[in-house]
Design an enzyme around this catalytic site. Structure first.
Site, PDB file in Angstrom:
ATOM      1  N   GLU A  59       0.826  -1.085  -0.047  1.00 21.94           N
ATOM      2  CA  GLU A  59       0.072   0.011   0.099  1.00 21.94           C
ATOM      3  C   GLU A  59       0.703   1.364  -0.005  1.00 21.94           C
ATOM      4  O   GLU A  59       1.953   1.305   0.587  1.00 21.94           O
ATOM      5  CB  GLU A  59      -1.002  -0.097   1.315  1.00 21.94           C
ATOM      6  CG  GLU A  59      -1.837  -1.051   1.240  1.00 21.94           C
ATOM      7  CD  GLU A  59      -1.761  -2.296   1.921  1.00 21.94           C
ATOM      8  OE1 GLU A  59      -0.627  -2.259   2.677  1.00 21.94           O
ATOM      9  OE2 GLU A  59      -2.542  -3.105   1.763  1.00 21.94           O
ATOM     10  N   TYR A 111       7.859   2.828  -7.435  1.00 23.90           N
ATOM     11  CA  TYR A 111       6.976   1.459  -7.669  1.00 23.90           C
ATOM     12  C   TYR A 111       6.737   1.050  -9.280  1.00 23.90           C
ATOM     13  O   TYR A 111       6.645   0.220  -9.514  1.00 23.90           O
ATOM     14  CB  TYR A 111       5.766   1.278  -6.818  1.00 23.90           C
ATOM     15  CG  TYR A 111       6.024   1.540  -5.245  1.00 23.90           C
ATOM     16  CD1 TYR A 111       7.407   0.912  -4.872  1.00 23.90           C
ATOM     17  CD2 TYR A 111       5.472   2.245  -4.392  1.00 23.90           C
ATOM     18  CE1 TYR A 111       7.596   1.265  -3.565  1.00 23.90           C
ATOM     19  CE2 TYR A 111       5.473   2.612  -3.264  1.00 23.90           C
ATOM     20  CZ  TYR A 111       6.891   1.921  -2.529  1.00 23.90           C
ATOM     21  OH  TYR A 111       7.102   2.010  -1.277  1.00 23.90           O
TER      22      TYR A 111
END
Length: 154
Positions: free
Chosen positions: A112, A124
């Site tokens: 998350e 990411y």
């Protein structure tokens, strides 16, 4: 001179219970003390919770930790010393954690990330993570979390 070079060359190694204080210091500096001492003790002692640190001499510059559940790596934390950000250290330690998990049988990874954390989302994304969902009001400050997934391939 060789020892000076060895001390100045960053190295990645497994985080162990002996590294508790270094983890607490980095957590406080990078994440504002996200985890308590008890949480760190549990994290460092559990074999199903792989953790890697990027060290320069005795200083922990970055870390990445996760939880291996069957064939899934749940990334629980990624931290980089604020004075060493934007140097690729987060990518280096996270990529090493992903590689280790892949070697341990993980086929996918998840995490998350705050929806407004552009730097983390960029990292990411460069590693291949994609948004798979949202957790509204997930963080203490009320901000949303994006659920990110990555398929791990050989």
């Amino acid at each position: 001179m060789a020892s000076d070079t060895a001390a100045s060359t960053p190295r990645i190694g497994t985080l162990l219970p002996d590294h508790l204080n270094a983890c607490l210091v980095l957590d406080q500096a990078a994440l504002g003390g996200l985890w308590s001492e008890g949480q760190w003790i549990s994290e460092l002692a559990d074999q199903k919770r792989p953790g890697l640190g990027l060290w320069q001499g005795d200083q922990l510059l970055a870390l990445a930790c996760g939880l291996l559940v069957l064939d899934e790596l749940q990334i629980t934390t990624l931290a980089v010393d604020p004075t060493h950000r934007r140097l690729g250290l987060g990518r280096q330690v996270l990529q090493s954690l992903l590689n280790q998990a892949r070697g341990d049988g993980a086929r996918q990874a998840t995490l998350e990330v705050a929806s407004d954390n552009a730097a983390a989302l960029g990292l990411y994304g460069r590693l291949g993570f994609r948004t798979a969902g949202i957790r509204r009001g997930y963080y203490r400050n009320g901000s949303d979390a994006l659920i990110q997934w990555l398929e791990l391939h050989d």
